[in-house]
Design a protein around this motif. Structure first.
Motif, mmCIF file in Angstrom:
data_model
loop_
_atom_site.group_PDB
_atom_site.id
_atom_site.type_symbol
_atom_site.label_atom_id
_atom_site.label_comp_id
_atom_site.label_asym_id
_atom_site.label_seq_id
_atom_site.Cartn_x
_atom_site.Cartn_y
_atom_site.Cartn_z
ATOM 1 N N PRO A 100 0.807 -1.223 0.000
ATOM 2 C CA PRO A 100 0.000 0.000 0.000
ATOM 3 C C PRO A 100 0.842 1.276 0.000
ATOM 4 C CG PRO A 100 -0.062 -1.028 2.167
ATOM 5 C CD PRO A 100 0.680 -1.968 1.251
ATOM 6 N N GLU A 101 2.131 1.166 0.269
ATOM 7 C CA GLU A 101 2.994 2.338 0.286
ATOM 8 C C GLU A 101 3.418 2.760 -1.124
ATOM 9 O OE1 GLU A 101 3.904 4.059 3.100
ATOM 10 O OE2 GLU A 101 2.503 2.734 4.107
ATOM 11 N N ALA A 102 3.097 1.973 -2.126
ATOM 12 C CA ALA A 102 3.528 2.261 -3.493
ATOM 13 C C ALA A 102 2.935 3.588 -3.961
ATOM 14 C CB ALA A 102 3.120 1.135 -4.429
ATOM 15 N N PRO A 103 3.781 4.562 -4.274
ATOM 16 C CA PRO A 103 3.286 5.854 -4.726
ATOM 17 C C PRO A 103 2.980 5.845 -6.219
ATOM 18 C CG PRO A 103 5.656 5.902 -4.646
ATOM 19 C CD PRO A 103 5.227 4.539 -4.177
ATOM 20 N N THR A 104 2.251 6.800 -6.678
ATOM 21 C CA THR A 104 2.030 7.100 -8.082
ATOM 22 C C THR A 104 1.471 5.957 -8.915
ATOM 23 O OG1 THR A 104 3.927 8.587 -7.914
ATOM 24 C CG2 THR A 104 3.049 8.193 -10.109
ATOM 25 N N GLY B 284 9.250 4.233 -1.242
ATOM 26 C CA GLY B 284 9.921 5.523 -1.384
ATOM 27 C C GLY B 284 9.337 6.304 -2.541
ATOM 28 N N THR B 285 10.165 6.613 -3.519
ATOM 29 C CA THR B 285 9.721 7.390 -4.671
ATOM 30 C C THR B 285 9.151 6.480 -5.752
ATOM 31 O OG1 THR B 285 11.840 7.215 -5.795
ATOM 32 C CG2 THR B 285 11.572 9.061 -4.247
ATOM 33 N N GLY B 286 8.509 7.098 -6.735
ATOM 34 C CA GLY B 286 7.998 6.344 -7.866
ATOM 35 C C GLY B 286 9.105 5.624 -8.597
ATOM 36 N N GLN C 16 11.925 4.467 -7.286
ATOM 37 C CA GLN C 16 12.318 3.292 -6.493
ATOM 38 C C GLN C 16 11.302 2.159 -6.660
ATOM 39 O OE1 GLN C 16 12.586 5.284 -2.702
ATOM 40 N NE2 GLN C 16 14.793 4.908 -2.599
ATOM 41 N N ALA C 17 10.028 2.518 -6.698
ATOM 42 C CA ALA C 17 8.988 1.506 -6.882
ATOM 43 C C ALA C 17 9.144 0.820 -8.235
ATOM 44 C CB ALA C 17 7.605 2.161 -6.777
ATOM 45 N N LEU C 18 9.415 1.607 -9.266
ATOM 46 C CA LEU C 18 9.602 1.047 -10.604
ATOM 47 C C LEU C 18 10.833 0.145 -10.661
ATOM 48 C CD1 LEU C 18 8.707 4.142 -12.799
ATOM 49 C CD2 LEU C 18 7.418 2.004 -12.628
ATOM 50 N N LEU C 19 11.923 0.592 -10.024
ATOM 51 C CA LEU C 19 13.143 -0.228 -10.013
ATOM 52 C C LEU C 19 12.911 -1.563 -9.310
ATOM 53 C CD1 LEU C 19 15.885 2.468 -9.291
ATOM 54 C CD2 LEU C 19 15.744 0.992 -11.307
ATOM 55 N N SER C 20 12.216 -1.526 -8.182
ATOM 56 C CA SER C 20 11.930 -2.758 -7.447
ATOM 57 C C SER C 20 11.017 -3.675 -8.252
ATOM 58 C CB SER C 20 11.280 -2.437 -6.100
ATOM 59 O OG SER C 20 12.190 -1.753 -5.287
ATOM 60 N N ALA C 21 9.988 -3.103 -8.860
ATOM 61 C CA ALA C 21 9.066 -3.905 -9.669
ATOM 62 C C ALA C 21 9.791 -4.498 -10.880
ATOM 63 C CB ALA C 21 7.886 -3.049 -10.122
ATOM 64 N N TYR D 199 10.931 7.387 -18.425
ATOM 65 C CA TYR D 199 10.131 8.598 -18.344
ATOM 66 C C TYR D 199 10.364 9.309 -17.008
ATOM 67 C CZ TYR D 199 6.231 11.797 -18.079
ATOM 68 O OH TYR D 199 5.470 12.922 -17.927
ATOM 69 N N GLN D 200 10.410 8.570 -15.916
ATOM 70 C CA GLN D 200 10.658 9.163 -14.605
ATOM 71 C C GLN D 200 12.037 9.822 -14.549
ATOM 72 O OE1 GLN D 200 8.561 9.510 -11.904
ATOM 73 N NE2 GLN D 200 7.028 8.804 -13.363
ATOM 74 N N LYS D 201 13.029 9.178 -15.166
ATOM 75 C CA LYS D 201 14.374 9.753 -15.211
ATOM 76 C C LYS D 201 14.375 11.056 -15.992
ATOM 77 C CE LYS D 201 16.886 5.404 -14.719
ATOM 78 N NZ LYS D 201 17.717 4.392 -15.391
#
Length: 189
Positions: A34-38, A83-85, A87-92, A142-144
């Protein structure tokens, strides 16, 4: 092979199928954080898809009367929250790449053991995995770009003027970044 004559899967394929099903379940609970942002909607959808995929792999094992023994996945990602979007993308993306590796290993096992039904069954999962990885890589890029754009806006006044002139040239060439559509890859039926 003797195993196909009996309608059974090879032990190597059974083990690999159990590993994939277990990892699908592992990934769905992590992605559902649930902490996943964006990207919460995308991650929620992917958690549901991963759960459904695990069920389909287990159903396939049952179809061939194989023992279902899902190994425990002990590894957890290094971060406790998204953390940030980015970080979420990197983990996923890390989770998806690991799942892709497991699927490729299963495909190799099925090929070695001439398990043609399993190869046909897996095709849709491999195709979807490729789409998911591409989508996450696109979103990460895109985030970068967004971060670089934001950083360039925060530069000192004289550097910002130089940057703005360069930005006008880029915009006139039609290369300005635009936000991607938030399309969620279709899940396997």
């Amino acid at each position: 092979m003797a195993s196909q004559a009996k309608g059974l899967l090879s032990e190597e394929c059974r083990d690999a199928l159990n590993q994939v099903a277990s990892y699908e379940l592992h990934a769905c609970y992590y992605i559902e954080d649930p902490e996943a942002p964006t990207f919460h909607t995308f991650f929620q959808d992917q958690a549901d898809v991963k759960r459904e995929h695990a069920k389909q792999f287990i159903k396939y094992l049952r179809k061939y009367k194989c023992k279902i023994c899902l190994p425990v996945i002990k590894q957890r990602p290094d971060i406790d929250n998204w953390g940030t979007g980015k970080q979420a993308l990197l983990s996923a993306l890390q989770l998806e790449n690991e799942l892709n590796k497991l699927l490729q290993d299963l495909k190799a096992s099925a090929s070695r053991n001439r398990e043609t039904n399993l190869l046909r069954f897996m095709k849709k999962f491999l195709d979807e995995q490729t789409r998911n990885i591409s989508y996450l890589e696109y979103q990460l890029n895109y985030q970068k770009e967004l971060e670089m754009s934001t950083q360039s806006e925060g530069q000192p006044e004289n550097a910002a003027g130089t940057s703005a002139a360069a930005g006008q040239e880029t915009e006139s060439a039609g290369n300005s970044p635009s936000p991607p559509a938030q399309k969620v890859p279709k899940s396997a039926p």
